[in-house]
Design an enzyme around this catalytic site. Structure first.
Site, PDB file in Angstrom:
ATOM      1  N   CYS A 112       0.816  -1.224   0.000  1.00 28.07           N
ATOM      2  CA  CYS A 112       0.000   0.000   0.000  1.00 28.07           C
ATOM      3  C   CYS A 112       0.845   1.268   0.000  1.00 28.07           C
ATOM      4  CB  CYS A 112      -0.944  -0.012   1.191  1.00 28.07           C
ATOM      5  SG  CYS A 112      -1.845  -1.554   1.336  1.00 28.07           S
ATOM      6  N   HIS A 251      -3.356   6.680   2.235  1.00 31.40           N
ATOM      7  CA  HIS A 251      -3.827   5.384   1.757  1.00 31.40           C
ATOM      8  C   HIS A 251      -5.219   5.118   2.329  1.00 31.40           C
ATOM      9  CE1 HIS A 251      -4.320   1.243   0.955  1.00 31.40           C
ATOM     10  NE2 HIS A 251      -4.050   0.839   2.174  1.00 31.40           N
ATOM     11  N   ASN A 281     -10.269  -0.683  -0.031  1.00 34.94           N
ATOM     12  CA  ASN A 281      -8.812  -0.570   0.033  1.00 34.94           C
ATOM     13  C   ASN A 281      -8.229  -1.145  -1.258  1.00 34.94           C
ATOM     14  OD1 ASN A 281      -6.083  -1.040   0.463  1.00 34.94           O
ATOM     15  ND2 ASN A 281      -6.331  -1.811   2.544  1.00 34.94           N
TER      16      ASN A 281
END
Lengths: 324, 80
Positions: A112, A251, A281
């Site tokens: 990420c 993020h 996500n």
């Protein structure tokens, strides 16, 4: 020394949308449970397009928007934890598809944080080479790595890709400072796509591929502790005050993590835009996906200072100050 | 450290995380039912306590009330 700026930002997400209610049909969960704990209401799932396809569509948009000749692209980096294959790299597949003969291409694996790691590698390589343009894309098809029977992780992730076209120039500098940090001692807290050695020879079976496993509390603690530390470090080292920052583009793992980080930094939540409600996500894609959306909505202007911050598998963290 | 001192810190951290008045947090308060904390609130409280007392707290320990938290912190402090 030559300067590097962001010329264009673009994104692409697959069309198929899976809502929390859809998930509640296949596992014991609910829209209320997922949305209050994560901020996620729906996510895009790629049924037939692999990671390189999503990334190629982003690269094609970047080139079309900038109206540049493809032979001036010197570098293509794809940050991904869900590549099409171990080899060829997703970036090489993109390079082939867009027919950029002078671009070297490779993937990086920083989960990420990958887009920020990729941006840092690209901007530094551009200063030491004659690349006119570089493409950095975060792209993921995480749905192929998810255990769709595990309600603790399956509800979190989505597919998508987004990226930036960087341009070497003599006038505008976008990169003000970067803080990268890796915590390999915590690597086992978030693992996806793990493989094992064959164990015996000849092997009894093909090596198997293991889906996501995550220690939720450990990752939550890591993010809510280390992201504020990283942002404060990069600001201190580059003499930028938190109050000067127009947006913190984090993020998009979880709205609760973002709220906790905003509180720890003592900054208003309005400076922390989010879109995980619609995409979940998307790992390396999430930061540029949000950037692309903000630019599309007219929220980004020349002269603004923004901080990009990624955090996740590795465990890794990366924060970058960008002047628009 | 006494249980009273630990309770004061637990109350301060829980009130801040759950956005409730410190006076509303009692030793008998059930964290989930009385204080309306979900699993992520609980994570955050345990994480803050780990940092405040420099101890390790497991999430799967049988902790239901604020008194359970205080006793668990005391046990971990005594074992340090």
């Amino acid at each position: 020394m030559k300067k590097v700026k962001i010329n264009q930002i673009a994104s692409y997400v697959p069309a198929y949308t899976v809502s929390n209610d859809d998930l509640s049909q296949i596992m014991d969960t609910s829209d209320e449970w997922i949305s209050t704990r994560t901020g996620i209401r729906e996510r895009r799932i790629s049924l037939n397009e692999n990671t390189s396809v999503l990334c190629t569509k982003v690269a094609q948009q970047l080139i079309a928007k900038a109206q540049i000749p493809v032979d001036e692209i010197g570098l293509i980096i794809v940050a991904t934890m869900s590549p099409d294959a171990c080899t060829p790299s997703t970036a090489a597949l993109v390079q082939g598809q867009i027919k950029a003969p002078n671009a070297i291409a490779f993937d990086i694996s920083a989960a990420c944080s990958g887009f920020i790691y990729g941006m840092e590698i690209a901007q530094k390589m551009m200063r030491m080479s004659d690349f006119k343009y570089a493409i950095v894309i975060g792209g993921e098809v995480l749905s192929k790595e998810v255990d769709w029977t595990d309600r603790t992780s399956a509800v979190l992730f989505g597919d998508g890709a987004a990226g930036a076209l960087l341009e070497a120039n003599n006038d505008v500098e976008a990169f003000t400072g970067t803080d990268l940090k890796t915590f390999g001692n915590l690597g086992d807290r978030l693992v996806a796509g793990e493989t094992n050695p064959i164990g015996e020879f000849p092997p009894a079976q093909f090596t198997t591929f293991h889906p996501f496993k995550m220690d939720g509390r450990a990752v939550y603690k890591f993010a809510t502790t280390e992201v504020p530390n990283s942002i404060e470090r990069v600001c201190d080292q580059n003499h930028v005050s938190l109050n000067e920052v127009d947006y913190f583009i984090l993020h998009q793992a979880n709205i609760r993590i973002i709220k906790s980080i905003a509180k720890k930094l003592n900054q208003p939540l309005t400076k922390f835009p989010n879109n995980m409600e619609r995409y979940g996500n998307t790992s390396a894609a999430s930061v540029p996906l949000l950037l692309a959306e903000m630019r599309e909505n007219g929220e980004l202007h020349a002269g603004q200072t923004i901080i990009l911050s990624g955090f996740g598998g590795g465990l890794t963290i990366g924060s970058q100050i960008i002047k628009l | 450290m006494t249980e009273e001192q630990i309770f004061e810190k637990v109350r301060e951290i829980a009130a801040d995380q759950l956005e409730v008045d410190q006076d509303d947090i009692k030793l008998t308060s059930n964290i989930k039912d009385d204080l309306d904390a979900d699993s992520l609130d609980f994570f955050e409280i345990m994480n803050e306590l780990e940092d405040a007392f420099d101890i390790k707290l497991e999430s799967d320990e049988d902790v239901v009330t604020i008194d359970d938290v205080v006793k668990y912190v005391k046990k971990q402090l005594d074992n340090k």
